[in-house]
Write a protein that holds these residues in place. Structure first.
Motif, PDB file in Angstrom:
ATOM      1  N   SER A 126       0.818  -1.212   0.000  1.00  0.00           N
ATOM      2  CA  SER A 126       0.000   0.000   0.000  1.00  0.00           C
ATOM      3  C   SER A 126       0.847   1.256   0.000  1.00  0.00           C
ATOM      4  O   SER A 126       0.389   2.345  -0.389  1.00  0.00           O
ATOM      5  CB  SER A 126      -0.940  -0.012   1.211  1.00  0.00           C
ATOM      6  N   THR A 127       2.127   1.163   0.416  1.00  0.00           N
ATOM      7  CA  THR A 127       3.020   2.333   0.433  1.00  0.00           C
ATOM      8  C   THR A 127       3.324   2.796  -0.982  1.00  0.00           C
ATOM      9  O   THR A 127       3.612   3.979  -1.210  1.00  0.00           O
ATOM     10  CB  THR A 127       4.328   1.977   1.167  1.00  0.00           C
ATOM     11  N   ILE A 128       3.287   1.871  -1.952  1.00  0.00           N
ATOM     12  CA  ILE A 128       3.597   2.223  -3.343  1.00  0.00           C
ATOM     13  C   ILE A 128       2.621   3.272  -3.855  1.00  0.00           C
ATOM     14  O   ILE A 128       3.019   4.298  -4.426  1.00  0.00           O
ATOM     15  CB  ILE A 128       3.576   0.969  -4.229  1.00  0.00           C
ATOM     16  N   ASN A 129       1.357   3.025  -3.681  1.00  0.00           N
ATOM     17  CA  ASN A 129       0.302   4.012  -3.931  1.00  0.00           C
ATOM     18  C   ASN A 129       0.439   4.708  -5.280  1.00  0.00           C
ATOM     19  O   ASN A 129       0.239   5.911  -5.408  1.00  0.00           O
ATOM     20  CB  ASN A 129       0.276   5.042  -2.795  1.00  0.00           C
ATOM     21  N   GLY A 130       0.870   3.960  -6.331  1.00  0.00           N
ATOM     22  CA  GLY A 130       0.940   4.516  -7.670  1.00  0.00           C
ATOM     23  C   GLY A 130       2.026   5.545  -7.901  1.00  0.00           C
ATOM     24  O   GLY A 130       2.018   6.269  -8.905  1.00  0.00           O
ATOM     25  N   SER A 131       2.992   5.626  -6.989  1.00  0.00           N
ATOM     26  CA  SER A 131       4.084   6.607  -7.145  1.00  0.00           C
ATOM     27  C   SER A 131       4.937   6.249  -8.345  1.00  0.00           C
ATOM     28  O   SER A 131       5.121   5.075  -8.685  1.00  0.00           O
ATOM     29  CB  SER A 131       4.938   6.627  -5.873  1.00  0.00           C
ATOM     30  N   ASN A 132       5.480   7.256  -9.032  1.00  0.00           N
ATOM     31  CA  ASN A 132       6.340   7.040 -10.193  1.00  0.00           C
ATOM     32  C   ASN A 132       7.697   6.480  -9.771  1.00  0.00           C
ATOM     33  O   ASN A 132       8.167   6.697  -8.638  1.00  0.00           O
ATOM     34  CB  ASN A 132       6.553   8.343 -10.962  1.00  0.00           C
ATOM     35  N   ILE A 133       8.325   5.750 -10.688  1.00  0.00           N
ATOM     36  CA  ILE A 133       9.636   5.157 -10.438  1.00  0.00           C
ATOM     37  C   ILE A 133      10.712   6.201 -10.743  1.00  0.00           C
ATOM     38  O   ILE A 133      10.748   6.804 -11.827  1.00  0.00           O
ATOM     39  CB  ILE A 133       9.832   3.907 -11.293  1.00  0.00           C
ATOM     40  N   SER A 134      11.596   6.388  -9.781  1.00  0.00           N
ATOM     41  CA  SER A 134      12.706   7.332  -9.978  1.00  0.00           C
ATOM     42  C   SER A 134      13.985   6.609 -10.383  1.00  0.00           C
ATOM     43  O   SER A 134      14.814   7.171 -11.102  1.00  0.00           O
ATOM     44  CB  SER A 134      12.937   8.136  -8.694  1.00  0.00           C
ATOM     45  N   THR A 135      14.157   5.353  -9.906  1.00  0.00           N
ATOM     46  CA  THR A 135      15.371   4.602 -10.224  1.00  0.00           C
ATOM     47  C   THR A 135      14.994   3.154 -10.525  1.00  0.00           C
ATOM     48  O   THR A 135      14.259   2.526  -9.756  1.00  0.00           O
ATOM     49  CB  THR A 135      16.383   4.645  -9.059  1.00  0.00           C
ATOM     50  N   ASN A 136      15.529   2.575 -11.667  1.00  0.00           N
ATOM     51  CA  ASN A 136      15.359   1.168 -12.026  1.00  0.00           C
ATOM     52  C   ASN A 136      16.696   0.662 -12.537  1.00  0.00           C
ATOM     53  O   ASN A 136      17.162   1.088 -13.597  1.00  0.00           O
ATOM     54  CB  ASN A 136      14.284   0.997 -13.098  1.00  0.00           C
ATOM     55  N   THR A 137      17.338  -0.235 -11.775  1.00  0.00           N
ATOM     56  CA  THR A 137      18.652  -0.744 -12.177  1.00  0.00           C
ATOM     57  C   THR A 137      18.562  -2.011 -13.019  1.00  0.00           C
ATOM     58  O   THR A 137      19.597  -2.568 -13.390  1.00  0.00           O
ATOM     59  CB  THR A 137      19.501  -1.012 -10.922  1.00  0.00           C
TER      60      THR A 137
END
Length: 565
Positions: A41-52
């Motif tokens: 639930s913390t994710i809450n649709g937030s955008n990804i800032s970093t993907n390795t």
């Protein structure tokens, strides 16, 4: 003191959240369009800032989702995903093997000549996936004796691989259709089965293996069958149907074979059998004179013989008795059976009652499983179709006797059929209803037994006979006879009054006063003992026996058995 407690609790929650955020999850994924890495639930649709990771990752509601293409090889991939809301997570994604291959075309069909060898090409395997694989190959069926194929083949993504079948057909191989299956099994439980159908042809003289010309019943022909083989396909099977005929030539009589019909046989697909339907209209003995020709013009002759029997499909009961039916009841009686598919004409030759009369109503009909057909008058006929049971349906509203005759005529090839004669009688008889009659202040029950047949219609009578009324040394009928009622229409008082008067009159005429007193004594004794009845008794009263009880039924000195005799 309270603000210190609050600060401590907040720090504890923050440390717990950081610990959870830095946890590494182990994920197994197939190369599909969507693989869920985490849900929180913390994710809450937030955008990804970093993907390795080397493959795309996105958020979807409260989930982190990876899109792993087939170009990503099999293996383990470590990566970290951070969101703009400071949520971060470490993942190890194990990309699993994915293979999806297909052999085209999906069936192998060809025609080859015996005594030749060669290759069947054009079979290709295409693979969609993220790794190469090995396919095991095998052949089943009777075609496998003539084909060879490599045991296995390696296939790679986006590269077509060929499968070649080599055939070697010996000259002595019989022509015909050979079947089998090309079975392919992959390393990752993938499999495919491809039908293989090869037609072999060559040029050896035909061999007749069997000729079947069964006899049959007229108009119901059985197929004739010729089974023949040849190393070259058979092109023609024909036969003449011959009938022996006696002809007169001057003073000489001789028997000749007359051609009835020429048969052209048709091949049954994928077999060695040829069939034809013979003429079937005429009973008798016939001969078959035929031949088989192959594509090279080689000919083999055959002869046979068969018999056509007359049709015997109708069985009838030539005498029907329909006695004692209640007026206005409908009689349905089975008169015969047609046991196969054929037509039969049924004619009303005679009937003793007027049909379609304005004053009386008499109806006759023939009933089969296809419905009813009325016989309107004498000499009127109806046609019925078999197979079916055949019933005569009759209705009359007049209490009179009747009789009639039906004739049967089948198709011209049928044996003669017996006539059906029927007779009977309609009666006026009472319709039984339940009644309870009081005899010596005890109830006697009359239960109805209903039937359209008057002889089978009536009442079942039940009452008690006290065991105390049967003296030691006597029999049941001597003690029970006074309890047997014969009149179901009148009340008990009328019964007793009329019976007393009749017995008195008979006693006066015959001077048997002693016998009269004995009878009334038995009635009085029976009334007293009725109170203590123990055992039940049942009797059936027919419609024809509803006269008032008499001493003849009660039994007397001259009638030892009485009604029980």
């Amino acid at each position: 003191m309270n603000y210190k407690t609050t600060i401590a609790a907040s720090l504890l929650l923050l440390l717990s959240g950081l610990a959870a955020a830095t946890h590494t999850d182990q994920i197994q994924a197939n190369p599909t369009n969507k693989t869920v890495l985490a849900t929180n639930s913390t994710i809450n649709g937030s955008n990804i800032s970093t993907n390795t990771f080397s493959f795309p990752v996105r958020t979807e509601n409260n989930s982190i989702v990876a899109d792993i293409p087939l170009s990503i090889p099999v293996g383990a991939y470590d990566g970290r995903v951070e969101l703009e809301n400071n949520y971060s997570h470490n993942f190890t994604v194990q990309v699993l093997p994915y293979v999806d291959w297909t052999l085209t075309p999906d069936r192998i069909e060809d025609t080859v000549n015996v005594g030749t060898s060669g290759k069947l090409t054009g079979q290709r395997v295409s693979l969609t996936g993220n790794t190469n694989t090995t396919i095991d190959i095998s052949l089943t069926g009777n075609v496998s004796e003539y084909l060879q194929v490599t045991d296995e083949v390696n296939v790679y993504p986006e590269i077509n691989s060929s499968i070649v079948l080599q055939y070697n057909v010996r000259e002595t191989t019989e022509y015909g259709l050979y079947n089998g299956t090309l079975v392919l099994n992959g390393s990752y439980n993938n499999s495919q089965q491809v039908p293989v159908r090869l037609q072999f042809k060559d040029n050896v003289t035909p061999v007749i293996q069997d000729v079947e010309t069964p006899g049959f019943t007229a108009t119901f022909p059985e197929n004739f069958t010729v089974k023949a083989s040849d190393n070259l396909n058979i092109s023609t099977v024909k036969a003449e149907i011959l009938n022996e005929t006696t002809v007169q030539s001057g003073n000489t009589t001789k028997t000749v074979n007359e051609t009835v019909e020429t048969l052209s046989f048709t091949k049954i697909e994928n077999t060695q059998k040829w069939t034809a339907k013979p003429p079937s209209d005429t009973p008798g003995t016939f001969y078959v004179d035929g031949y088989v020709i192959d594509g090279a013009g080689n000919r083999v002759n055959f002869t046979s013989k068969y018999t056509v029997e007359k049709i015997d499909a109708v069985q009838v009961n030539n005498s029907i008795s329909l006695q004692n039916y209640r007026v206005e009841s409908e009689i349905v009686e089975k008169i015969g059976e047609i046991d196969r598919e054929t037509q039969v004409q049924i004619r009303l030759e005679s009937f003793s009652q007027p049909l379609q009369s304005p004053n009386e109503t008499w109806n006759l009909a023939i009933k089969t499983r296809n419905g009813e057909k009325f016989l309107r008058n004498e000499n009127h006929s109806v046609t019925v179709e078999g197979p079916t049971p055949v019933y005569l349906k009759l209705y009359g509203d007049t209490p009179e006797r009747f009789n009639g005759r039906l004739s049967f005529e089948g198709v011209k090839q049928h044996v003669s059929i017996d006539d059906v004669r029927f007779n009977g009688q309609y009666l006026q008889c009472k319709v039984p209803k339940k009644e309870v009659i009081t005899v010596f202040d005890r109830n006697v029950t009359y239960s109805p037994v209903n039937s359209d047949n008057c002889e089978k219609s009536g009442w079942m009578v039940s009452y008690f006979i006290s065991a105390d009324t049967v003296p030691i040394g006597s029999n049941l009928k001597q003690s029970a006879r006074v309890f047997i009622p014969e009149q179901v229409q009148e009340e008990a008082e009328e019964f007793r009054t009329e019976e007393k008067e009749r017995l008195k009159q008979k006693a006066a005429d015959n001077a048997f006063w002693g016998k009269v007193f004995l009878v009334f004594g038995l009635f009085g004794w029976g009334a007293f003992l009725w109170e203590r009845r123990v055992g039940p008794s049942f009797y059936y009263t027919r419609l024809k026996t509803t006269d008032i009880l008499s001493t003849d039924f009660l039994g007397g000195d001259d009638d030892e058995d009485g009604i029980f005799g």
